[in-house]
Design a protein around this motif. Structure first.
Motif, PDB file in Angstrom:
ATOM      1  N   TYR A  10       0.834  -1.198   0.000  1.00 14.16           N
ATOM      2  CA  TYR A  10       0.000   0.000   0.000  1.00 14.16           C
ATOM      3  C   TYR A  10       0.869   1.248   0.000  1.00 14.16           C
ATOM      4  CZ  TYR A  10       1.206   0.956   4.825  1.00 14.16           C
ATOM      5  OH  TYR A  10       1.905   1.268   5.954  1.00 14.16           O
ATOM      6  N   ASP A  11       0.230   2.365  -0.336  1.00 15.68           N
ATOM      7  CA  ASP A  11       0.836   3.691  -0.189  1.00 15.68           C
ATOM      8  C   ASP A  11      -0.240   4.572   0.437  1.00 15.68           C
ATOM      9  OD1 ASP A  11       2.513   6.109  -0.794  1.00 15.68           O
ATOM     10  OD2 ASP A  11       0.784   6.562  -2.062  1.00 15.68           O
ATOM     11  N   SER A  12       0.200   5.633   1.101  1.00 11.99           N
ATOM     12  CA  SER A  12      -0.786   6.546   1.680  1.00 11.99           C
ATOM     13  C   SER A  12      -0.352   7.996   1.486  1.00 11.99           C
ATOM     14  CB  SER A  12      -0.989   6.220   3.163  1.00 11.99           C
ATOM     15  OG  SER A  12      -2.082   6.954   3.647  1.00 11.99           O
ATOM     16  N   SER A  13      -0.055   8.337   0.236  1.00 11.49           N
ATOM     17  CA  SER A  13       0.425   9.697  -0.065  1.00 11.49           C
ATOM     18  C   SER A  13      -0.648  10.584  -0.674  1.00 11.49           C
ATOM     19  CB  SER A  13       1.603   9.631  -1.055  1.00 11.49           C
ATOM     20  OG  SER A  13       2.670   8.865  -0.536  1.00 11.49           O
ATOM     21  N   MET A  14      -1.766   9.988  -1.143  1.00 12.44           N
ATOM     22  CA  MET A  14      -2.752  10.782  -1.885  1.00 12.44           C
ATOM     23  C   MET A  14      -3.549  11.686  -0.956  1.00 12.44           C
ATOM     24  SD  MET A  14      -3.005  10.848  -5.129  1.00 12.44           S
ATOM     25  CE  MET A  14      -4.565  10.887  -5.986  1.00 12.44           C
ATOM     26  N   GLY A  15      -3.037  12.896  -0.770  1.00 15.73           N
ATOM     27  CA  GLY A  15      -3.700  13.884   0.069  1.00 15.73           C
ATOM     28  C   GLY A  15      -3.006  15.207  -0.158  1.00 15.73           C
ATOM     29  N   TRP A  16      -3.348  16.208   0.625  1.00 15.64           N
ATOM     30  CA  TRP A  16      -2.702  17.513   0.478  1.00 15.64           C
ATOM     31  C   TRP A  16      -2.016  17.932   1.763  1.00 15.64           C
ATOM     32  CZ3 TRP A  16      -7.821  17.375  -1.648  1.00 15.64           C
ATOM     33  CH2 TRP A  16      -7.836  17.426  -3.045  1.00 15.64           C
TER      34      TRP A  16
ATOM     35  N   PRO B 109      -6.169   6.669   1.021  1.00 18.23           N
ATOM     36  CA  PRO B 109      -6.128   8.129   0.903  1.00 18.23           C
ATOM     37  C   PRO B 109      -5.800   8.811   2.239  1.00 18.23           C
ATOM     38  CG  PRO B 109      -8.121   7.261  -0.120  1.00 18.23           C
ATOM     39  CD  PRO B 109      -7.473   6.119   0.609  1.00 18.23           C
ATOM     40  N   LEU B 110      -4.965   9.833   2.134  1.00 20.99           N
ATOM     41  CA  LEU B 110      -4.633  10.665   3.302  1.00 20.99           C
ATOM     42  C   LEU B 110      -5.626  11.826   3.309  1.00 20.99           C
ATOM     43  CD1 LEU B 110      -2.769  11.807   5.553  1.00 20.99           C
ATOM     44  CD2 LEU B 110      -1.414  12.854   3.737  1.00 20.99           C
ATOM     45  N   VAL B 111      -6.459  11.917   4.337  1.00 21.75           N
ATOM     46  CA  VAL B 111      -7.519  12.933   4.290  1.00 21.75           C
ATOM     47  C   VAL B 111      -7.267  14.130   5.194  1.00 21.75           C
ATOM     48  CG1 VAL B 111      -9.202  11.200   3.598  1.00 21.75           C
ATOM     49  CG2 VAL B 111      -9.019  11.831   6.021  1.00 21.75           C
TER      50      VAL B 111
END
Ligand SMILES: [Zn+2]
Length: 483
Positions: free
Chosen positions: A329-335, A366-368
């Motif tokens: 997994y990756d968890s970089s998709m956020g701002w 997703p990083l929220v």
């Protein structure tokens, strides 16, 4: 479209059947072509408009159009003719694949795609709405009208878990020399004054720096207290470590730092996950991220995922790099500077690999939200908890989660950000039962849900199979061993 269809099935707990020959016993059909196939029993059929148009990745997505039905509204990439059903699978694909983001050429000073340049930013859309999940809900409701009695809500893969939330900690600071910590806290004091416009916080931190200089505690050394607080609450979490230092924006340590591997091992012994925080330039070379995973493996750890430092990535590099690293997994998709759903998703999904036109071999969590976005956001301190709790409630409304939160260890204790930032994290964790949330580390989440993604055909049977099957498990209440 089979990617979007399988993903919809994974989130709602449906069994996808893509072969019309084998679909005679399904409850409901989704069709693009008009009419029903010859010689087959007519079954309840939802006819979607065939509107999605594949385009070059250099081309932006069509602008959003408003859509409303039964009091619920959203925006669509593609408008259907009056009275026709939108192309829900096409809508889901546009959001989750983030196809539009590939068309953005501009980079910010860090080398990232800035929010203002993204689809949400350019069209002034609210990032706190999970548009992909909204499209799934519209689709499910349309199906429920054809198959009365069908469950309208997404079905969690784990009956006892209503909403998965994954607490994660990027370790950007590791206690080293005495002088280094004095320097860092003094620097934070200046940043608080000038950047965050908080003289009170700056003065407090200046005091901390002086006390540290006089032999006092290191206010940025927060890993032991953080892990202890989580253990006490029976919550596991993921800690991501930087392993290489090639750039001045990397951390103050690397894998050779004395005491580092002991601290990582101590976290593992307590049931926490230890993963890779890909260094600032780790995506600039195709095999560098994989090399960083390998460097951790060489020390006897089993990193299975992580996040990019500074969220410095573009999707065309992020996806192949994680596949090469054999990450789960990756968890970089956020701002870095706002709350919300970057790919419209409040659920985990294998990203779409455009180069090879297939789902990626890992899942994106997703990083929220992250700590520092609270401090740079427009809201008052007293609003922070409300804002982040509301975001979790929105995610909960649309499904069973699989989203991550990022609080750096140094965000606790007031040595970097305001004390209130750390307090929000604990308050969220302590109120998790009110929102029916299951908080757990990323790898425990992967173990809990992997079968769902395999069953719908998005991930291979081998995905995560080398991992021991463990039920959702909480860390033991041991004492944290400070390293
Ligand atoms: Zn970082």
């Amino acid at each position: 479209m089979s990617y979007a269809f399988r993903l919809f099935c994974a989130i709602y707990g449906h069994q996808p059947v893509l072969d019309a020959e084998q679909a005679q016993t399904t409850d409901v059909w989704i069709r693009y072509a008009p009419g029903s196939a010859q010689g087959q029993q007519p079954r309840p059929t939802l006819k979607l408009s065939s509107l999605y148009q594949s385009r070059s990745l250099y081309e932006a997505a069509p602008p959003p159009k408003r859509f409303e039905r039964e009091g619920e509204s959203t925006v669509l990439f593609y408008s259907p003719l009056p009275g026709q059903e939108p192309d829900w699978l096409g809508e889901i694909f546009e959001w989750v694949s983030s196809a539009d983001e590939y068309s953005v050429r501009a980079r910010d000073s860090v080398g990232r795609v800035a929010f203002a340049e993204t689809y949400l930013g350019r069209h002034k859309l609210d990032a706190r709405i999970p548009y992909a999940a909204v499209a799934m809900r519209f689709l499910q409701r349309a199906l429920c009208r054809l198959a009365p009695g069908a469950v309208a809500e997404p079905r969690s893969p784990v009956e006892s878990a209503g909403h998965f939330v994954i607490p994660t900690h990027d370790v950007d600071y590791f206690p080293g020399s005495h002088l280094n910590s004095v320097y860092r806290v003094a620097k934070n004091a200046a940043i608080s004054c000038w950047l965050y416009k908080s003289a009170a916080l700056g003065m407090k931190q200046a005091g901390m720096a002086l006390r540290r200089a006089a032999g006092g505690p290191d206010p940025l050394d927060q890993i032991p207290a953080l892990a202890q607080g989580e253990s006490r609450r029976n919550v596991s979490a993921s800690y991501y470590f930087l392993l290489k230092r090639y750039h001045r924006r990397d951390a103050n340590y690397d894998l050779s730092q004395p005491g580092l591997t002991d601290a990582m091992a101590a976290l593992e012994r307590q049931g926490f996950e230890v993963g890779v925080h890909g260094s600032y330039t780790s995506l600039d070379e195709p095999s560098e991220l994989a090399a960083q995973f390998d460097s951790m493996r060489a020390r006897g750890f089993r990193p299975l995922g992580g996040r990019q430092h500074w969220l410095r990535f573009t999707l065309d590099r992020l996806i192949p790099a994680h596949e090469r690293a054999r990450a789960l997994y990756d968890s970089s998709m956020g701002w870095p500077d706002r709350l919300g759903f970057r790919s419209g998703a409040c659920f985990a999904f294998p990203p779409y690999n455009f180069e090879e036109e297939r789902p990626a071999t890992f899942i994106e969590i997703p990083l929220v939200m992250m700590d520092q976005s609270l401090q740079v956001g427009p809201g008052e301190e007293s609003d922070w908890y409300y804002q982040v709790a509301e975001l979790l409630s929105v995610s909960r409304r649309y499904g069973w989660g699989g989203i991550s939160l990022l609080w750096h260890p140094a965000a606790f204790g007031g040595g970097w950000l305001s004390h209130a930032v750390g307090d929000v994290f604990w308050r969220l964790m302590d109120s998790r039962n009110e929102r029916q949330e299951t908080w757990l580390s990323a790898i425990e989440f992967v173990r809990s849900v992997r079968q769902r993604y395999i069953e719908v055909g998005l991930l291979s049977e081998e995905y995560g199979s080398a991992e021991p099957e463990e039920p959702v498990q909480q860390p033991s209440k041991g004492e944290f061993v400070a390293a």
